[in-house]
Design a protein around this motif. Structure first.
Motif, PDB file in Angstrom:
ATOM      1  N   GLY A 241      69.860  64.581  81.040  1.00  0.00           N
ATOM      2  CA  GLY A 241      70.773  64.866  79.949  1.00  0.00           C
ATOM      3  C   GLY A 241      71.915  65.760  80.353  1.00  0.00           C
ATOM      4  O   GLY A 241      72.136  66.053  81.532  1.00  0.00           O
ATOM      5  N   SER A 242      72.667  66.205  79.362  1.00  0.00           N
ATOM      6  CA  SER A 242      73.817  67.060  79.619  1.00  0.00           C
ATOM      7  C   SER A 242      74.026  67.997  78.444  1.00  0.00           C
ATOM      8  O   SER A 242      73.618  67.722  77.319  1.00  0.00           O
ATOM      9  N   SER A 243      74.680  69.109  78.731  1.00  0.00           N
ATOM     10  CA  SER A 243      75.049  70.048  77.676  1.00  0.00           C
ATOM     11  C   SER A 243      76.544  70.291  77.762  1.00  0.00           C
ATOM     12  O   SER A 243      77.139  70.300  78.840  1.00  0.00           O
ATOM     13  N   GLY A 244      77.148  70.455  76.603  1.00  0.00           N
ATOM     14  CA  GLY A 244      78.588  70.651  76.522  1.00  0.00           C
ATOM     15  C   GLY A 244      78.982  70.689  75.055  1.00  0.00           C
ATOM     16  O   GLY A 244      78.284  71.275  74.234  1.00  0.00           O
ATOM     17  N   ARG A 245      80.078  70.028  74.724  1.00  0.00           N
ATOM     18  CA  ARG A 245      80.548  69.978  73.346  1.00  0.00           C
ATOM     19  C   ARG A 245      80.838  68.516  73.013  1.00  0.00           C
ATOM     20  O   ARG A 245      81.649  67.871  73.672  1.00  0.00           O
ATOM     21  N   TYR A 246      80.185  67.997  71.976  1.00  0.00           N
ATOM     22  CA  TYR A 246      80.224  66.569  71.686  1.00  0.00           C
ATOM     23  C   TYR A 246      80.694  66.306  70.258  1.00  0.00           C
ATOM     24  O   TYR A 246      80.231  66.951  69.320  1.00  0.00           O
ATOM     25  N   LYS A 247      81.578  65.320  70.129  1.00  0.00           N
ATOM     26  CA  LYS A 247      81.982  64.887  68.794  1.00  0.00           C
ATOM     27  C   LYS A 247      80.931  63.970  68.179  1.00  0.00           C
ATOM     28  O   LYS A 247      80.687  64.014  66.978  1.00  0.00           O
ATOM     29  N   ASP A 248      80.340  63.118  68.993  1.00  0.00           N
ATOM     30  CA  ASP A 248      79.297  62.208  68.505  1.00  0.00           C
ATOM     31  C   ASP A 248      78.114  62.305  69.473  1.00  0.00           C
ATOM     32  O   ASP A 248      77.919  61.445  70.332  1.00  0.00           O
ATOM     33  N   PRO A 249      77.307  63.355  69.368  1.00  0.00           N
ATOM     34  CA  PRO A 249      76.231  63.574  70.344  1.00  0.00           C
ATOM     35  C   PRO A 249      75.187  62.467  70.347  1.00  0.00           C
ATOM     36  O   PRO A 249      74.601  62.175  71.392  1.00  0.00           O
ATOM     37  N   GLU A 250      74.943  61.842  69.197  1.00  0.00           N
ATOM     38  CA  GLU A 250      73.932  60.785  69.174  1.00  0.00           C
ATOM     39  C   GLU A 250      74.382  59.561  69.972  1.00  0.00           C
ATOM     40  O   GLU A 250      73.555  58.833  70.524  1.00  0.00           O
ATOM     41  N   GLU A 251      75.684  59.333  70.037  1.00  0.00           N
ATOM     42  CA  GLU A 251      76.183  58.238  70.869  1.00  0.00           C
ATOM     43  C   GLU A 251      75.878  58.517  72.341  1.00  0.00           C
ATOM     44  O   GLU A 251      75.471  57.630  73.090  1.00  0.00           O
ATOM     45  N   HIS A 252      76.075  59.760  72.768  1.00  0.00           N
ATOM     46  CA  HIS A 252      75.753  60.127  74.145  1.00  0.00           C
ATOM     47  C   HIS A 252      74.249  60.036  74.391  1.00  0.00           C
ATOM     48  O   HIS A 252      73.810  59.607  75.455  1.00  0.00           O
ATOM     49  N   ARG A 253      73.454  60.446  73.410  1.00  0.00           N
ATOM     50  CA  ARG A 253      71.996  60.321  73.523  1.00  0.00           C
ATOM     51  C   ARG A 253      71.595  58.866  73.738  1.00  0.00           C
ATOM     52  O   ARG A 253      70.787  58.552  74.615  1.00  0.00           O
ATOM     53  N   ASP A 254      72.178  57.979  72.937  1.00  0.00           N
ATOM     54  CA  ASP A 254      71.825  56.568  73.063  1.00  0.00           C
ATOM     55  C   ASP A 254      72.214  56.010  74.425  1.00  0.00           C
ATOM     56  O   ASP A 254      71.502  55.179  75.002  1.00  0.00           O
ATOM     57  N   GLY A 255      73.348  56.468  74.957  1.00  0.00           N
ATOM     58  CA  GLY A 255      73.744  56.025  76.287  1.00  0.00           C
ATOM     59  C   GLY A 255      72.771  56.476  77.358  1.00  0.00           C
ATOM     60  O   GLY A 255      72.445  55.715  78.283  1.00  0.00           O
ATOM     61  N   LEU A 256      72.271  57.701  77.232  1.00  0.00           N
ATOM     62  CA  LEU A 256      71.283  58.208  78.181  1.00  0.00           C
ATOM     63  C   LEU A 256      69.973  57.424  78.070  1.00  0.00           C
ATOM     64  O   LEU A 256      69.353  57.083  79.090  1.00  0.00           O
ATOM     65  N   MET A 257      69.557  57.130  76.851  1.00  0.00           N
ATOM     66  CA  MET A 257      68.319  56.377  76.671  1.00  0.00           C
ATOM     67  C   MET A 257      68.462  54.961  77.223  1.00  0.00           C
ATOM     68  O   MET A 257      67.528  54.423  77.834  1.00  0.00           O
ATOM     69  N   ASP A 258      69.637  54.364  77.049  1.00  0.00           N
ATOM     70  CA  ASP A 258      69.867  53.034  77.625  1.00  0.00           C
ATOM     71  C   ASP A 258      69.767  53.083  79.143  1.00  0.00           C
ATOM     72  O   ASP A 258      69.208  52.175  79.774  1.00  0.00           O
ATOM     73  N   ALA A 259      70.328  54.136  79.746  1.00  0.00           N
ATOM     74  CA  ALA A 259      70.276  54.254  81.200  1.00  0.00           C
ATOM     75  C   ALA A 259      68.847  54.355  81.711  1.00  0.00           C
ATOM     76  O   ALA A 259      68.548  53.959  82.843  1.00  0.00           O
ATOM     77  N   MET A 260      67.938  54.865  80.881  1.00  0.00           N
ATOM     78  CA  MET A 260      66.545  55.018  81.287  1.00  0.00           C
ATOM     79  C   MET A 260      65.691  53.799  80.961  1.00  0.00           C
ATOM     80  O   MET A 260      64.571  53.692  81.455  1.00  0.00           O
ATOM     81  N   THR A 261      66.200  52.900  80.125  1.00  0.00           N
ATOM     82  CA  THR A 261      65.348  51.800  79.672  1.00  0.00           C
ATOM     83  C   THR A 261      65.898  50.411  79.952  1.00  0.00           C
ATOM     84  O   THR A 261      65.128  49.475  80.153  1.00  0.00           O
ATOM     85  N   VAL A 262      67.214  50.248  79.950  1.00  0.00           N
ATOM     86  CA  VAL A 262      67.791  48.905  80.046  1.00  0.00           C
ATOM     87  C   VAL A 262      67.847  48.453  81.501  1.00  0.00           C
ATOM     88  O   VAL A 262      68.509  49.078  82.333  1.00  0.00           O
TER      89      VAL A 262
END
Length: 354
Positions: A256-277
């Motif tokens: 994961g990553s930490s910072g400042r996000y406008k749409d953090p759930e979108e970034h979460r979904d991208g990380l989960m895709d990278a781990m599963t797809v």
């Protein structure tokens, strides 16, 4: 097949041949995530080659030039400068009335027209814009009045590299894949109040960090949805303490990553895709959003290929965690809540962003 994957690979080869790493270093998951979501690092390439590599590495396959388009666009330009033995083997003269090579109609770029006249016009308009931003590229425009030139005038001997760079730059403009350096207004992002910290052990000593695959934090470039972010990844293995406590998982991979996000759930979904797809994955449990007791954020979980992946996204962090073996989504979500409480820590007031 369109060959888009091969064109993407060519872009990576160009960067590697220049001694660079288009998506940096890290675990395969980290590299795959960057390849899908992050712009490639083209700094190792000469300025004149960067537009070519950037076009090949466009994220959307339909925005990459086709192999035929690359040949049609670049191969004819390679004869702009005579070879050393040109005197012994003179080049065949081309009538000045012959129109310049046009992009192939098969090029899957929305701005292109299948008619050669429209293509030439588009390249004429786009090339100066693209070339103007390159330090080593000359401005190139179409020459519609070539037939009216004085016979016997000396041939154009622009350096091949500059012509190629400008033509590739035009391709970028036409395809809408121009890479630009932008600044992002701090006020449009939430304040930074928390950051990630990956400890040597977590969840009361139940999991210990794998020191053999340790990677340093990796700063990420700012973009329209993220600012001041740093990527973290670490693998943990159950300890004797965890075994005694009867924890359900043998391994825990934090990504994961930490910072400042406008749409953090979108970034979460991208990380989960990278781990599963993977393209051939088997989904055991479809994604489901769970709010465990005591959690102040929704946790999304799924089971793919006998591994359960959970993640969260908040204003300051986006994280995906893969658990092995798989477990009920509620159990994995609860363990994710406990891990989040340990690795997401407040930033000291003196260093927090406004």
């Amino acid at each position: 097949m369109s060959g888009a994957a091969d064109v993407f690979a060519l872009g990576g080869v160009l960067v590697a041949a220049a001694g660079g790493q288009p998506f940096g270093q890290g675990t395969p998951m980290m590299l795959m995530y960057r390849a899908v979501h992050e712009p490639a690092d083209l700094s190792a390439l000469p300025q004149g080659l960067r537009p070519v590599a950037a076009a090949c590495l466009a994220k959307a396959p339909e925005r990459r030039p086709t192999p035929r388009a690359l040949l049609d666009l670049l191969a004819p330009l390679s004869t702009a400068e005579p070879a050393p033995d040109a005197a012994a083997h003179p080049a065949t003269e081309v009538s000045p009335a012959t129109p310049p090579p046009a992009l192939s109609p098969a090029t899957p770029l929305p701005a292109l027209s299948p008619t050669p006249t429209a293509v030439s016009t588009a390249v004429s308009a786009a090339a100066p814009v693209a070339a103007g931003g390159l330090a080593d590229a000359a401005t190139v425009s179409a020459r519609p009045k070539a037939a009216a030139e004085v016979p016997g005038s000396p041939p154009d001997k622009r350096p091949v590299g500059r012509v190629v760079a400008a033509a590739a730059g035009a391709l970028l403009v036409l395809g809408g894949a121009v890479y630009a350096v932008s600044s992002y207004d701090d006020s449009s992002f939430p304040p930074a109040t928390h950051e990630l910290v990956l400890p040597e052990s977590m969840v009361d000593g139940a999991y210990g960090r794998d020191v053999e695959h340790r990677l340093p934090p990796d700063p990420l470039p700012d973009d329209a949805g993220r600012k001041g972010a740093t990527h973290y990844s670490a693998d943990y293995t159950v300890t004797s303490t965890g075994t005694e406590k009867g924890v359900a998982f043998r391994t825990v991979e934090v990504y994961g990553s930490s910072g400042r996000y406008k749409d953090p759930e979108e970034h979460r979904d991208g990380l989960m895709d990278a781990m599963t797809v993977t393209g051939g994955e088997t989904v055991g449990d479809p994604p489901r959003t769970i709010r465990p007791p005591g959690s102040d954020v929704d946790i999304r979980c799924t089971t793919v290929d006998a591994k359960t992946v959970c993640g969260w996204g908040d204003a300051n962090s986006a994280v995906a965690i893969r658990f092995t073996p798989s477990a009920a989504l509620e159990a994995a979500a609860e363990e994710t809540r406990r891990i989040r409480a340990e690795i997401r820590r407040p930033i000291a007031t003196s260093t927090a962003s406004p």
